[in-house]
Design a protein around this motif. Structure first.
Motif, short mmCIF file in Angstrom:
data_model
loop_
_atom_site.label_atom_id
_atom_site.label_comp_id
_atom_site.label_asym_id
_atom_site.label_seq_id
_atom_site.Cartn_x
_atom_site.Cartn_y
_atom_site.Cartn_z
N ILE A 1 4.52 9.82 4.63
CA ILE A 1 4.25 9.86 3.35
C ILE A 1 2.59 10.16 3.15
O ILE A 1 2.03 9.55 3.76
CB ILE A 1 4.75 8.44 2.81
CG1 ILE A 1 5.95 7.91 3.04
CG2 ILE A 1 4.33 8.22 1.20
CD1 ILE A 1 6.43 6.47 3.07
N MET B 1 9.23 6.29 -3.25
CA MET B 1 8.79 5.69 -2.29
C MET B 1 9.97 4.85 -1.81
O MET B 1 10.30 4.86 -0.18
CB MET B 1 7.67 4.79 -2.77
CG MET B 1 7.29 3.74 -1.72
SD MET B 1 6.44 4.56 -0.09
CE MET B 1 4.73 5.04 -0.75
N ASP C 1 -5.58 7.03 -2.62
CA ASP C 1 -3.99 6.95 -1.92
C ASP C 1 -3.74 5.32 -1.56
O ASP C 1 -2.49 5.42 -0.94
CB ASP C 1 -3.58 7.79 -0.97
CG ASP C 1 -4.60 7.86 0.29
OD1 ASP C 1 -5.53 7.02 0.18
OD2 ASP C 1 -4.63 8.61 1.04
N VAL D 1 1.69 1.72 8.04
CA VAL D 1 0.69 2.51 7.41
C VAL D 1 -0.20 2.90 8.52
O VAL D 1 -0.70 2.12 9.43
CB VAL D 1 -0.28 1.70 6.29
CG1 VAL D 1 -1.57 2.50 5.87
CG2 VAL D 1 0.46 1.10 5.32
N LEU E 1 -0.13 4.43 -2.70
CA LEU E 1 0.89 4.55 -2.02
C LEU E 1 1.37 3.32 -1.24
O LEU E 1 2.58 2.78 -1.18
CB LEU E 1 0.82 5.48 -0.97
CG LEU E 1 0.58 6.95 -1.26
CD1 LEU E 1 0.33 7.87 0.05
CD2 LEU E 1 1.67 7.49 -1.75
N ALA F 1 4.50 1.08 -2.12
CA ALA F 1 5.44 0.63 -0.90
C ALA F 1 5.83 -1.12 -1.05
O ALA F 1 6.70 -1.56 -0.70
CB ALA F 1 4.99 0.97 0.59
N ILE G 1 3.04 5.43 6.11
CA ILE G 1 2.19 6.15 5.04
C ILE G 1 0.80 6.51 5.80
O ILE G 1 0.36 5.74 6.68
CB ILE G 1 1.86 5.09 4.12
CG1 ILE G 1 2.97 4.53 3.45
CG2 ILE G 1 1.07 5.48 3.05
CD1 ILE G 1 3.05 3.37 2.50
#
Length: 479
Positions: A229, A116, A136, A152, A139, A143, A129
């Motif tokens: 991502i 990441m 998830d 995001v 994630l 981050a 993301i």
């Protein structure tokens, strides 16, 4: 990139002299003294997406192309005065070619946090993301732990569970961010619903609905990025995700530069197993979707998602009425390889047989389960007055969902032994699939049917609950 004229050009002469070059252009001395120097190479392409201003944050703007592109130096195409072109050299933008296959090898054993951090470092504000409202969220936590700014986005299909919308709000407050929502085109949704109804995907497959509500909005989102991502893991879907790398050139979508190979896809959790993700979420006290406590693992749209039972694979709760080939919605369609099509659509007898390297062992192999041939199953269909009822599973040996219910089905067969109910199995894969679809109500693997004692037409088990008790209830209600 310098905005000044080249030092190699002619220097200024005496105050009363005008160079022959200026005379040839018809320029007066006062004009050349007072006119500001043109900003060579400073224009911004009109078709470049507008970026959100991030006050106080500095991002690296070095352009990185990706390996599949035949990278050529870009010429500055801005229109500048002829005088400037006479004194300034041609400006060439440096292009750095990145080998992402090599980078994936280098990061193969790296932690999700390290991957990441590398992704955010490389792409700054040009990466985001993809957050679906499921596990998830890890994630976002990774981050956050890097200490770098991050973006995001999420696809709001308009058909998510209420719990998912509440979870979005919780995540925004927890991390102090604003999720960038992408919505489907209203006209497209309206056309689909008016022509086919609200639940057409139950009858003709989910691909069309997903294309309108998810794939096209995603395509618009990615056109404003150079990388994205995802929360993909190899263990999520053995049929389609078992070989995903931690970083790759996206095989399906385009980024802001346009063209195939213009977008990079990062999968920081590719090598992480599901139980390790949950251990991480619990250890870091990360908020999770409340649907997880109700048996949901993989979470999508409300009409297409169900909780799974112990022993079932997490993806079995998605599009449960379809074959395993349909367990992708199109967002990651590049995962499906051509050589695996036979395995995924049931045209072969499994992955090994499809490529000729091995033979998939048979399942439901127990003395209490009768192995029915094509002739045997046809005879059952012809009998209108059977001596005893039959319960039969239509399966494919390679199907992970069939494998997942093997234990409960064999246990059920052993319990029914001696009760007057026969339990059988029929391999409905390959050349038998069309027959099973037309005559035995096969929709997806596995399909369970019951042949009553005094009826020629088999009755299909309608539930996705394949535990012993649920199957026994079905049998007892019909025998």
């Amino acid at each position: 990139m310098s905005n000044k004229a080249s030092a190699s050009g002619p220097g200024p002469g005496p105050a009363n002299d005008i160079s022959a070059h200026q005379i040839s252009l018809g320029l007066k001395r006062t004009e050349t003294e007072n006119r500001p120097a043109p900003m060579v190479g400073s224009f911004q392409p009109l078709d470049r997406p507008h970026r959100r201003p991030m006050t106080g944050l500095n991002y690296s703007r070095r352009q990185c192309s990706v390996k599949p592109l035949n990278a050529e130096p870009k010429r500055n195409e801005s229109i500048v005065p002829l005088a400037a072109t006479m004194v300034a050299p041609e400006v060439v933008e440096e292009v750095v070619v990145e080998d992402y296959e090599q980078l994936a090898k280098e990061l193969e054993n790296a932690s999700p946090l390290e991957i990441m951090d590398k992704a955010l470092e490389k792409f700054g504000d040009d990466i985001a993301i993809a957050f679906s409202g499921a596990e998830d969220v890890a994630l976002i936590e990774y981050a956050h732990l890097t200490g770098r700014p991050f973006r995001v986005f999420s696809l709001d299909t308009g058909r998510l569970n209420p719990e998912t919308y509440k979870f979005f709000d919780t995540v925004e407050k927890q991390y102090g961010i604003r999720i960038e929502y992408m919505f489907p085109d209203a006209v497209e949704v309206q056309g689909l619903v008016r022509s086919k109804g609200l639940f057409s995907f139950y009858e003709d497959g989910h691909q069309e609905c997903c294309r309108v509500r998810k794939v096209r909005p995603l395509r618009r989102a990615l056109k404003g990025l150079r990388a994205w991502i995802t929360g993909q893991r190899k263990d999520q879907s053995p049929g389609t995700r078992s070989e995903i790398p931690v970083v790759q050139v996206d095989p399906s979508f385009e980024g802001m530069e346009g063209g195939i190979g213009s977008l990079v896809k990062w999968n920081p959790m590719a090598n992480v197993e599901g139980h390790d993700v949950w251990n991480f979420l619990r250890a870091m006290n990360v908020p999770v979707n409340s649907l997880h406590s109700q048996g949901y693992i993989s979470i999508g749209c409300e009409p297409c998602t169900r909780p799974v039972l112990p022993g079932q694979h997490e993806r079995e709760g998605r599009w449960w009425w379809e074959d395993s080939k349909a367990k992708e919605c199109g967002l990651h369609k590049g995962n499906i390889k051509e050589e695996n099509v036979g395995k995924l659509n049931g045209n072969g007898n499994g992955a090994g047989q499809a490529n000729g390297t091995a033979t998939i062992p048979d399942i439901f192999d127990n003395q209490s389960v009768v192995n029915l041939s094509r002739t045997g199953i046809e005879n059952l269909l012809k009998l209108e007055d059977r001596r005893e009822p039959w319960l039969v599973v239509l399966y494919a040996p390679w199907c992970q969902f069939c494998q997942g219910m093997e234990g409960s089905y064999v246990e059920l067969a052993e319990k029914l032994a001696g009760t007057g109910v026969k339990v059988g199995k029929f391999n409905a894969d390959g050349e038998q699939k069309t027959f099973a679809q037309q005559e035995l109500q096969l929709g997806s693997f596995p399909t369970i049917i019951f042949f009553p004692k005094h009826s020629s037409r088999p009755i299909k088990y309608p539930s996705e609950k394949r535990d012993v008790d649920s199957l026994m209830t079905f049998v007892n209600a019909l025998r």
